[in-house]
Design an enzyme around this catalytic site. Structure first.
Site, mmCIF file in Angstrom:
data_model
loop_
_atom_site.group_PDB
_atom_site.id
_atom_site.type_symbol
_atom_site.label_atom_id
_atom_site.label_comp_id
_atom_site.label_asym_id
_atom_site.label_seq_id
_atom_site.Cartn_x
_atom_site.Cartn_y
_atom_site.Cartn_z
ATOM 1 N N HIS A 116 0.842 -1.203 0.000
ATOM 2 C CA HIS A 116 0.000 0.000 0.000
ATOM 3 C C HIS A 116 0.881 1.258 0.000
ATOM 4 O O HIS A 116 0.601 2.225 -0.706
ATOM 5 C CB HIS A 116 -0.892 0.037 1.254
ATOM 6 C CG HIS A 116 -1.920 -1.046 1.327
ATOM 7 N ND1 HIS A 116 -2.012 -1.915 2.384
ATOM 8 C CD2 HIS A 116 -2.916 -1.395 0.472
ATOM 9 C CE1 HIS A 116 -3.035 -2.749 2.187
ATOM 10 N NE2 HIS A 116 -3.589 -2.465 1.040
ATOM 11 N N SER A 160 -2.984 -8.090 3.102
ATOM 12 C CA SER A 160 -3.171 -7.942 4.542
ATOM 13 C C SER A 160 -3.468 -9.299 5.196
ATOM 14 O O SER A 160 -2.947 -9.606 6.271
ATOM 15 C CB SER A 160 -4.303 -6.953 4.819
ATOM 16 O OG SER A 160 -3.989 -5.717 4.237
ATOM 17 N N ARG A 204 -2.425 -6.083 -8.153
ATOM 18 C CA ARG A 204 -1.307 -6.978 -7.855
ATOM 19 C C ARG A 204 -1.130 -8.040 -8.923
ATOM 20 O O ARG A 204 -0.047 -8.282 -9.400
ATOM 21 C CB ARG A 204 -1.492 -7.637 -6.488
ATOM 22 C CG ARG A 204 -1.262 -6.665 -5.338
ATOM 23 C CD ARG A 204 -1.818 -7.196 -4.074
ATOM 24 N NE ARG A 204 -3.241 -7.493 -4.264
ATOM 25 C CZ ARG A 204 -3.949 -8.294 -3.499
ATOM 26 N NH1 ARG A 204 -3.379 -8.921 -2.511
ATOM 27 N NH2 ARG A 204 -5.229 -8.476 -3.729
ATOM 28 N N LYS A 250 -15.525 -8.661 4.653
ATOM 29 C CA LYS A 250 -14.424 -9.100 5.520
ATOM 30 C C LYS A 250 -14.732 -8.877 6.995
ATOM 31 O O LYS A 250 -15.461 -7.960 7.346
ATOM 32 C CB LYS A 250 -13.160 -8.315 5.173
ATOM 33 C CG LYS A 250 -12.667 -8.544 3.762
ATOM 34 C CD LYS A 250 -11.485 -7.674 3.455
ATOM 35 C CE LYS A 250 -10.998 -7.919 2.030
ATOM 36 N NZ LYS A 250 -9.942 -6.982 1.646
#
Ligand code: COA
Length: 165
Positions: free
Chosen positions: A19, A130, A92, A43
């Protein structure tokens, strides 16, 4: 020249060097970036939104062009209310593409004045997420190459408080 403001929304649970890399590169394009800690709805986060905001503020304290905010509504509503010009998102791998494509298209429907700018994540960090960081930490792996030192400290403090290992 007119100030160009971009937002970098995400769940940041927690912020990683991936990030940070996107943030630092975005500063070459925009005069001000607001990191917006938002809910993804998909999430169950480890850190509360307030903890994530505080942690990011700590990490970017030496970057005056970056601000950190929290938002629980639609990102495009935030953009409208705060006169934002663009949304920054990192890509990504090919697997990110479909979700990001759908999200940016929906966001364009909601607010055609705001552009989404995609940046490829740094080659040495494309495998970092993460969740991966939290899993690595849980099983005793070394997360320090992938996150700012403040994240290591906060995760250790959380573990200590929970009374595990
Ligand atoms: N380097 C390393 N990891 C990265 C990265 C990078 N450059 N960019 C993203 N990631 C990782 C994140 O760590 C995260 O990992 P995780 O899934 O293990 O937690 C994952 O990629 C995706 O995270 P993030 O960028 O935070 O996106 P998200 O899917 O969690 O959140 C929101 C997306 C919050 C921006 C989106 O849900 C949103 O806008 N919510 C508000 C409601 C809204 O407006 N929805 C859209 C219109 S309906």
């Amino acid at each position: 020249m007119k100030k160009r403001i971009a937002i970098y929304p995400g769940s940041f649970d927690p912020i990683t060097n991936g990030h940070l890399d996107i943030l630092d590169r975005s500063l070459k394009l925009f005069s001000e970036i607001v990191v917006v800690v938002a809910g993804s709805g998909r999430k169950s986060p480890l850190f509360t939104p307030e903890e994530r905001v505080e942690l990011i503020r700590d990490v970017v304290a030496d970057r005056p062009q970056i601000r950190v905010d929290q938002w629980s509504g639609l990102i495009m509503q935030y953009a409208k209310e705060h006169h934002v010009h663009a949304v920054v998102r990192g890509l990504r791998a090919a697997s990110d593409f479909e979700y990001e494509f759908m999200m940016s298209t929906m966001n364009k429907e909601l607010n055609p004045d705001v552009e989404t700018v995609f940046m490829m994540t740094a080659q040495n960090l494309y495998f970092v997420s993460s969740s991966m960081i939290k899993e690595l930490f849980l099983y005793g792996g070394d997360i320090s190459p992938f996150v700012p030192p403040q994240v290591v400290e906060r995760l250790e403090a959380k573990r200590k408080k929970a009374g595990t290992r």
